[in-house]
Design an enzyme around this catalytic site. Structure first.
Site, PDB file in Angstrom:
ATOM      1  N   ASP A  92       0.850  -1.180   0.000  1.00 30.40           N
ATOM      2  CA  ASP A  92       0.000   0.000   0.000  1.00 30.40           C
ATOM      3  C   ASP A  92       0.896   1.243   0.000  1.00 30.40           C
ATOM      4  OD1 ASP A  92      -2.999   0.973   0.916  1.00 30.40           O
ATOM      5  OD2 ASP A  92      -1.416   2.218   1.786  1.00 30.40           O
ATOM      6  N   ASN A 106      -3.227  13.031  -2.971  1.00 28.25           N
ATOM      7  CA  ASN A 106      -4.445  13.472  -3.659  1.00 28.25           C
ATOM      8  C   ASN A 106      -4.916  14.826  -3.143  1.00 28.25           C
ATOM      9  OD1 ASN A 106      -4.866  11.415  -5.542  1.00 28.25           O
ATOM     10  ND2 ASN A 106      -5.992  10.133  -4.085  1.00 28.25           N
ATOM     11  N   HIS A 132      -6.224  14.687  -7.859  1.00 26.47           N
ATOM     12  CA  HIS A 132      -6.375  13.290  -8.272  1.00 26.47           C
ATOM     13  C   HIS A 132      -5.616  12.951  -9.556  1.00 26.47           C
ATOM     14  CE1 HIS A 132      -9.226  11.923  -5.232  1.00 26.47           C
ATOM     15  NE2 HIS A 132      -9.781  13.131  -5.295  1.00 26.47           N
ATOM     16  N   ASP A 157      -3.215   9.870  -9.840  1.00 29.87           N
ATOM     17  CA  ASP A 157      -3.275   8.832 -10.880  1.00 29.87           C
ATOM     18  C   ASP A 157      -1.912   8.617 -11.515  1.00 29.87           C
ATOM     19  OD1 ASP A 157      -5.938   8.497 -10.398  1.00 29.87           O
ATOM     20  OD2 ASP A 157      -6.645   9.595 -12.167  1.00 29.87           O
ATOM     21  N   GLU A 189      -5.041   2.470  -3.667  1.00 28.98           N
ATOM     22  CA  GLU A 189      -3.575   2.471  -3.730  1.00 28.98           C
ATOM     23  C   GLU A 189      -2.987   1.144  -3.238  1.00 28.98           C
ATOM     24  OE1 GLU A 189      -4.654   4.487   0.245  1.00 28.98           O
ATOM     25  OE2 GLU A 189      -5.493   4.254  -1.749  1.00 28.98           O
TER      26      GLU A 189
END
Length: 348
Positions: free
Chosen positions: A229, A237, A242, A246, A272
């Site tokens: 993770d 973010n 975002h 990404d 994630e």
């Protein structure tokens, strides 16, 4: 695809119908003029046409039916020729013979039937005395050969055309099949791939886990699972938006793809979180791989965000494990890594 047997079987039906109608119409005439044996032959012929017509419903009997038909009309034409009382009519009707032979038996066998019948007629004319004019018979033979010659090449080129059409159709079908297979592969890939990272999606990971569990259970193989993770991904973010988040996920996925082994199965579990399935690998091997990935991620400079880290939870398959129990243990190891300060590998 074009089926020549089916096509010729339909033609045979037409000839049988014509033969039946003609014999039914002509037999009373021959009775009236006193040629009873020819009238009887026509009656028998008409019954045979009915028999063959019924039999044409079975397309697998086409060869038998068509050859039977050729034999019956051969006998009928020979009888008519021997009669000799209707010189013009007899020879006129015989000119129909090559048309029938080439239409329903094709060029190779059709030429054989035509030559055999003409040879029989010439033999009969030569050996026996007939009222036929020899020049009329000679002209008939020339006309018969011309008709046979023209029909042979007509049928030959017709078959070549049909073969060409079939080949073209087969080529189109192969191309369409190939396109369909490619499309199906693309659809299959889309159905099993995460749109953003291009790694396997959760559905495909579940399928892979199921397969590995079945293999391990059946063949006593070993395998392990890594759940990792990205640390503090929410702040990425929140800080950068975002779109940048990404981009980080894409770069992160690239590291996983390039730094894992060919046999490893890598996918995005969700958000994630990522999962790596390691077939035929013991706990030391899985731990080593996880540490190498952790080090590579920690020392990679990500676009805009710079350095990021990731936490890893690893576990090995135990006999009787399900997907749920296996992932649950790996999850517990991951949360322990988070609790212990992140950027760590924890084994459960």
């Amino acid at each position: 695809m074009f089926d020549q047997h089916k096509y010729r079987n339909e033609l045979l039906k037409k000839y049988l119908l014509i033969g039946f109608v003609t014999s039914v119409l002509l037999s009373p005439i021959y009775y009236k003029i006193g040629i009873n044996y020819l009238a009887i032959a026509l009656n028998i012929f008409s019954l045979l046409m009915v028999y063959l017509f019924v039999n044409t419903k079975k397309t697998d009997k086409y060869i038998y039916n068509s050859r039977f038909f050729m034999i019956t009309i051969s006998i009928l034409f020979i009888i008519g020729f021997i009669d000799g009382n209707q010189e013009i009519n007899s020879m006129f009707f015989i000119l129909l013979y090559p048309i029938a032979s080439f239409s329903i038996r094709g060029p190779k066998e059709g030429i054989l039937w035509s030559i055999v019948l003409l040879s029989i007629l010439i033999s009969i004319f030569t050996l026996f005395s007939f009222p036929y004019n020899k020049y009329s018979f000679l002209f008939f033979c020339v006309a018969y050969l011309m008709v046979s010659y023209l029909l042979y090449f007509y049928r030959y080129y017709e078959i070549m055309m049909f073969k060409s059409i079939n080949e073209e159709l087969e080529k189109i079908v192969k191309e369409r099949t190939k396109e369909l297979e490619i499309s199906n592969k693309k659809l299959e890939k889309l159905a099993s791939t995460d749109d953003l990272t291009k790694l396997l999606n959760r559905t495909k990971l579940n399928d892979s886990l199921e397969n590995e569990i079945n293999r391990a259970s059946r063949f006593n193989h070993i395998f392990g699972v890594i759940i990792l993770d990205i640390d503090h991904f929410k702040s990425i973010n929140d800080t950068h938006g975002h779109n940048i988040g990404d981009k980080v996920l894409e770069e992160f996925a690239t590291i996983l793809k390039t730094k894992t082994r060919v046999t490893d199965i890598v996918g995005r579990w969700g958000g994630e979180e990522f999962v790596i399935i390691c077939p035929q690998t013991d706990i030391e091997g899985i731990n080593k791989l996880a540490e190498e990935l952790r080090y590579k991620i920690e020392n990679n400079s990500f676009s805009i965000t710079g350095q990021i880290t990731a936490s890893f939870g690893i576990t090995l398959y135990n006999k009787g494990d399900t997907i749920k129990s296996l992932i649950s243990r790996a999850d517990k190891a991951l949360y322990r890594a988070k609790d212990e300060g992140r950027n760590k590998v924890v084994v459960f």
